[in-house]
Design a protein around this motif. Structure first.
Motif, PDB file in Angstrom:
ATOM      1  N   ARG A  56       0.867  -1.170   0.000  1.00 60.34           N
ATOM      2  CA  ARG A  56       0.000   0.000   0.000  1.00 60.34           C
ATOM      3  C   ARG A  56       0.909   1.227   0.000  1.00 60.34           C
ATOM      4  O   ARG A  56       2.043   1.163   0.478  1.00 60.34           O
ATOM      5  N   VAL A  57       0.396   2.324  -0.515  1.00 58.54           N
ATOM      6  CA  VAL A  57       1.154   3.573  -0.438  1.00 58.54           C
ATOM      7  C   VAL A  57       0.223   4.656   0.099  1.00 58.54           C
ATOM      8  O   VAL A  57      -0.947   4.717  -0.276  1.00 58.54           O
ATOM      9  N   VAL A  58       0.753   5.453   0.997  1.00 61.45           N
ATOM     10  CA  VAL A  58       0.041   6.627   1.496  1.00 61.45           C
ATOM     11  C   VAL A  58       0.382   7.792   0.571  1.00 61.45           C
ATOM     12  O   VAL A  58       1.538   7.936   0.161  1.00 61.45           O
ATOM     13  N   ALA A  59      -0.619   8.612   0.226  1.00 57.97           N
ATOM     14  CA  ALA A  59      -0.376   9.730  -0.693  1.00 57.97           C
ATOM     15  C   ALA A  59      -1.138  10.961  -0.240  1.00 57.97           C
ATOM     16  O   ALA A  59      -2.331  10.879   0.087  1.00 57.97           O
ATOM     17  N   THR A  60      -0.447  12.092  -0.242  1.00 59.37           N
ATOM     18  CA  THR A  60      -1.085  13.353   0.156  1.00 59.37           C
ATOM     19  C   THR A  60      -0.417  14.489  -0.580  1.00 59.37           C
ATOM     20  O   THR A  60       0.744  14.371  -0.988  1.00 59.37           O
ATOM     21  N   THR A  61      -1.140  15.582  -0.765  1.00 59.79           N
ATOM     22  CA  THR A  61      -0.558  16.703  -1.497  1.00 59.79           C
ATOM     23  C   THR A  61      -0.924  18.018  -0.826  1.00 59.79           C
ATOM     24  O   THR A  61      -1.994  18.145  -0.227  1.00 59.79           O
ATOM     25  N   ASP A  62      -0.010  18.977  -0.874  1.00 63.19           N
ATOM     26  CA  ASP A  62      -0.261  20.324  -0.366  1.00 63.19           C
ATOM     27  C   ASP A  62       0.309  21.335  -1.338  1.00 63.19           C
ATOM     28  O   ASP A  62       1.385  21.129  -1.887  1.00 63.19           O
ATOM     29  N   VAL A  63      -0.430  22.415  -1.529  1.00 63.13           N
ATOM     30  CA  VAL A  63       0.000  23.481  -2.419  1.00 63.13           C
ATOM     31  C   VAL A  63       0.348  24.697  -1.577  1.00 63.13           C
ATOM     32  O   VAL A  63      -0.431  25.095  -0.709  1.00 63.13           O
TER      33      VAL A  63
ATOM     34  N   ALA B  31     -17.872  15.087  -5.389  1.00 62.04           N
ATOM     35  CA  ALA B  31     -19.093  14.442  -5.885  1.00 62.04           C
ATOM     36  C   ALA B  31     -18.931  14.013  -7.344  1.00 62.04           C
ATOM     37  O   ALA B  31     -19.650  13.141  -7.826  1.00 62.04           O
ATOM     38  N   ARG B  32     -17.964  14.629  -8.037  1.00 62.83           N
ATOM     39  CA  ARG B  32     -17.740  14.306  -9.456  1.00 62.83           C
ATOM     40  C   ARG B  32     -16.578  13.344  -9.659  1.00 62.83           C
ATOM     41  O   ARG B  32     -16.211  13.062 -10.787  1.00 62.83           O
ATOM     42  N   SER B  33     -15.952  12.878  -8.585  1.00 56.96           N
ATOM     43  CA  SER B  33     -14.614  12.318  -8.738  1.00 56.96           C
ATOM     44  C   SER B  33     -14.527  10.815  -8.966  1.00 56.96           C
ATOM     45  O   SER B  33     -13.466  10.307  -9.267  1.00 56.96           O
ATOM     46  N   GLY B  34     -15.611  10.101  -8.814  1.00 58.77           N
ATOM     47  CA  GLY B  34     -15.530   8.659  -9.051  1.00 58.77           C
ATOM     48  C   GLY B  34     -14.751   7.948  -7.960  1.00 58.77           C
ATOM     49  O   GLY B  34     -14.359   8.551  -6.962  1.00 58.77           O
ATOM     50  N   THR B  35     -14.531   6.674  -8.152  1.00 57.21           N
ATOM     51  CA  THR B  35     -13.858   5.855  -7.141  1.00 57.21           C
ATOM     52  C   THR B  35     -12.716   5.084  -7.792  1.00 57.21           C
ATOM     53  O   THR B  35     -12.878   4.488  -8.843  1.00 57.21           O
ATOM     54  N   ALA B  36     -11.569   5.111  -7.133  1.00 56.62           N
ATOM     55  CA  ALA B  36     -10.417   4.354  -7.622  1.00 56.62           C
ATOM     56  C   ALA B  36     -10.504   2.926  -7.098  1.00 56.62           C
ATOM     57  O   ALA B  36     -10.650   2.721  -5.887  1.00 56.62           O
ATOM     58  N   ALA B  37     -10.418   1.965  -7.997  1.00 57.29           N
ATOM     59  CA  ALA B  37     -10.508   0.559  -7.577  1.00 57.29           C
ATOM     60  C   ALA B  37      -9.431   0.218  -6.553  1.00 57.29           C
ATOM     61  O   ALA B  37      -9.648  -0.603  -5.662  1.00 57.29           O
ATOM     62  N   ALA B  38      -8.273   0.879  -6.656  1.00 59.50           N
ATOM     63  CA  ALA B  38      -7.144   0.535  -5.778  1.00 59.50           C
ATOM     64  C   ALA B  38      -7.158   1.296  -4.462  1.00 59.50           C
ATOM     65  O   ALA B  38      -6.274   1.098  -3.636  1.00 59.50           O
ATOM     66  N   ALA B  39      -8.136   2.180  -4.241  1.00 60.16           N
ATOM     67  CA  ALA B  39      -8.114   3.019  -3.040  1.00 60.16           C
ATOM     68  C   ALA B  39      -8.579   2.237  -1.820  1.00 60.16           C
ATOM     69  O   ALA B  39      -9.690   1.720  -1.798  1.00 60.16           O
ATOM     70  N   GLU B  40      -7.708   2.178  -0.802  1.00 61.87           N
ATOM     71  CA  GLU B  40      -8.135   1.612   0.475  1.00 61.87           C
ATOM     72  C   GLU B  40      -8.707   2.736   1.340  1.00 61.87           C
ATOM     73  O   GLU B  40      -9.681   2.531   2.059  1.00 61.87           O
ATOM     74  N   VAL B  41      -8.113   3.913   1.266  1.00 60.56           N
ATOM     75  CA  VAL B  41      -8.661   5.115   1.896  1.00 60.56           C
ATOM     76  C   VAL B  41      -8.708   6.190   0.824  1.00 60.56           C
ATOM     77  O   VAL B  41      -7.686   6.494   0.205  1.00 60.56           O
ATOM     78  N   GLY B  42      -9.880   6.729   0.575  1.00 69.45           N
ATOM     79  CA  GLY B  42     -10.043   7.736  -0.468  1.00 69.45           C
ATOM     80  C   GLY B  42      -9.960   9.144   0.094  1.00 69.45           C
ATOM     81  O   GLY B  42      -9.322   9.367   1.124  1.00 69.45           O
ATOM     82  N   PRO B  43     -10.592  10.102  -0.564  1.00 69.02           N
ATOM     83  CA  PRO B  43     -10.483  11.494  -0.136  1.00 69.02           C
ATOM     84  C   PRO B  43     -11.102  11.717   1.236  1.00 69.02           C
ATOM     85  O   PRO B  43     -11.960  10.959   1.681  1.00 69.02           O
ATOM     86  N   GLY B  44     -10.651  12.767   1.937  1.00 67.87           N
ATOM     87  CA  GLY B  44     -11.313  13.192   3.158  1.00 67.87           C
ATOM     88  C   GLY B  44     -10.512  12.964   4.419  1.00 67.87           C
ATOM     89  O   GLY B  44     -10.911  13.410   5.488  1.00 67.87           O
TER      90      GLY B  44
END
Lengths: 346, 346
Positions: A56-63, B31-44
């Motif tokens: 698994r990879v953790v991913a995050t971004t900041d601008v 709400a427009r972003s869809g779901t990544a099949a590989a995501a164990e933890v998604g946005p938020g």
């Protein structure tokens, strides 16, 4: 297709991004970037390849935007690199993970001194090196026509080392709320800089180069933390994110926060007195120190570096944050803080 | 800490980022972003967690600046989302991998219509969906004070599926140089738009929404490609990167390029005639179609979608690119092209 570039001495006023060119900048920046232990393919190809033994990879971004998140007259280039890395490394730590690699996007005006970009690269590298991480790729482009601001976009990748990621949504009634790291120092430093001062250095340095407690994230995960986040928007704002995601109330203990953040008496009180600000306002609403906030089962032994600052209560009347039972907004008003945290687009 | 936001009808001129606020924007965009099949933890959360069964992750980033890489009057918001995703997905493909997730950084002026950002999110999602990928995290901040330009920073993560990554450095004398995808269409479309026209639609659409041959990257890796890159800076510029990394000469065959890129006669010739441009100039120097360029062992059977366009020769007198044995710079001059590819900070 690389063509000879004009020879300009480093540090010469003419040594700008325009003169050195995209590939010249990249070469100069990469020379400062160090090596990521996890990199199978580093900079210079279409993409980097980073080892993820955890599957698994953790991913995050900041601008970071010049004029919003940093000023070139208040922070050195190295400071900006440190700060941009720290914001991302703290997000990775808040999942219970360790940063392994960064990719960096940069939009800068053509008259940006190349030495300034080298400084940013040095700051990024120095902040990452203790984790074994480094910049493994990036993209350098010209800022929008007419724009004089640098925009720096950093994405961090991290390794959970077999741990379950600690989410914001796991806090349960009865859990202990605990804190690792400093609060309010960056905000106090910013307040000082805004008044045109540059001391006390302790808080100004905290604003320029936050020192998040990275290792505390992994020890919290190992100790069974039920929820965790980094405090980038302000304590009450970020505690609110945990409360909302978990459907609970985080009831913070003012006396415990005083003990954790304002004792012994130090520069926060000194700056507060000088500027007529209740330092608790910075503790409750200041962001960018990137402290870590977590919840632990009541019977768990808090690991080293963590201090209890409250309790999780059922969210009967909606999730939220309180201080000694007082609603967050009222607690903020009581100390003269205008709002719960950084709000962009204000 | 989320406070009630003013209610503004979607599409109302007042429905801007400033009014909706950072968290409102994020909610609308997600709400427009869809779901990544590989995501164990998604946005938020503080960070996303993406599965990497291969024990490696491919990572690349591209920054798109309004006024440099797109114009809001030439491209729709959806176009910008497609283009930003495509630039990254092509980089991942050029390693022999498939994109699994994106993280997105966005700096935008407070008066940006929220609907425009929703359009970008839709474009990103639609470009990613066929790969099973989606946006798993991001950061939204205000543009620099006074700046009216949007800066969009996209990082793509990818999965090699057990393949060895195909680098730029593996080309060997005797290898065949081959091409997958289109060249020059985006550049021709840009030339049309710059003259104030919006047809022929084929090339204008190619500029707005490139259609890289993503799958060709994986089949090339499976077929034993020795080196690969995506053509984002122009054929001769990117071939030059392969030549330099590999220490060889890439000798391109003009007749083969004509067959691959200009036959049957189509919109490139049509636009070239109308604008007085030799369409070979766009083929040799136009970027942003994100074709893939690779080298294969001479005895390898080129996989579907790949066309031979040259040979790798020893770099006796230095690495470089030639067209029918002619130096790249002279080949460009012969067709009236000013330079070998996009050069930022020009």
């Amino acid at each position: 297709m690389s063509r000879p570039r004009p020879l300009v001495p480093r540090g010469d006023p003419a040594d700008t991004v325009r003169v050195v060119g995209e590939f010249g900048v990249i070469a100069r920046v990469l020379a400062r970037s160090g090596t990521a232990a996890a990199a199978e393919v580093g900079p210079g190809d279409d993409a980097a390849v980073v080892r993820t033994p955890d599957r698994r990879v953790v991913a995050t971004t900041d601008v970071l935007v010049e004029g919003r998140h940093f000023r070139r007259d208040w922070s050195s280039a190295e400071d900006v690199g440190h700060k941009a890395a720290a914001a991302n490394l703290a997000d990775v730590a808040a999942m219970g993970a360790r940063t392994t690699a960064l990719v960096v996007g940069l939009a800068c005006p053509p008259d940006t001194p190349t030495s300034w970009l080298e400084g940013v690269a040095t700051g990024l590298a120095d902040e990452c090196a203790p984790q074994g991480a480094a910049v493994v790729g990036g993209d350098t482009v010209a800022a929008a026509p007419g724009s004089t601001a640098v925009v720096l976009s950093v994405t961090a990748l991290g390794d959970l080392g077999g741990r379950a990621p600690v989410l914001r949504s796991g806090a349960r009634p009865g859990d202990v709320v605990a804190l690792a790291g400093r609060l309010g120092w960056s905000a106090a430093g910013l307040a000082v800089l805004r008044r045109g001062f540059s001391s006390p250095l302790a808080v100004v340095s905290a604003h320029r180069r936050p020192t998040p407690p990275y290792a505390a994230g992994q020890v919290a995960a190992d100790a069974g933390a039920t929820a965790m986040c980094d405090v980038s928007d302000g304590l009450l704002a970020d505690a609110g994110h945990v409360a909302e995601a978990s459907g609970v109330v985080l009831d913070l203990d003012r006396a415990a926060l005083v003990r954790a953040c304002l004792e012994p008496v130090g520069p926060l009180q000194q700056v507060g007195s000088a500027l007529g600000v209740d330092p608790m306002a910075w503790v409750l609403s200041g962001g960018e120190d990137h402290a870590l906030l977590a919840t632990f089962p009541r019977k768990a032994r808090l690991p080293e570096g963590w201090t209890p600052v409250g309790l999780v209560r059922p969210g009967k009347r909606g999730a939220g944050v309180r201080v000694d039972g007082v609603e967050a907004a009222d607690a903020l008003a009581a100390v003269g803080a205008e709002r719960a945290g950084h709000v962009h687009f204000g």
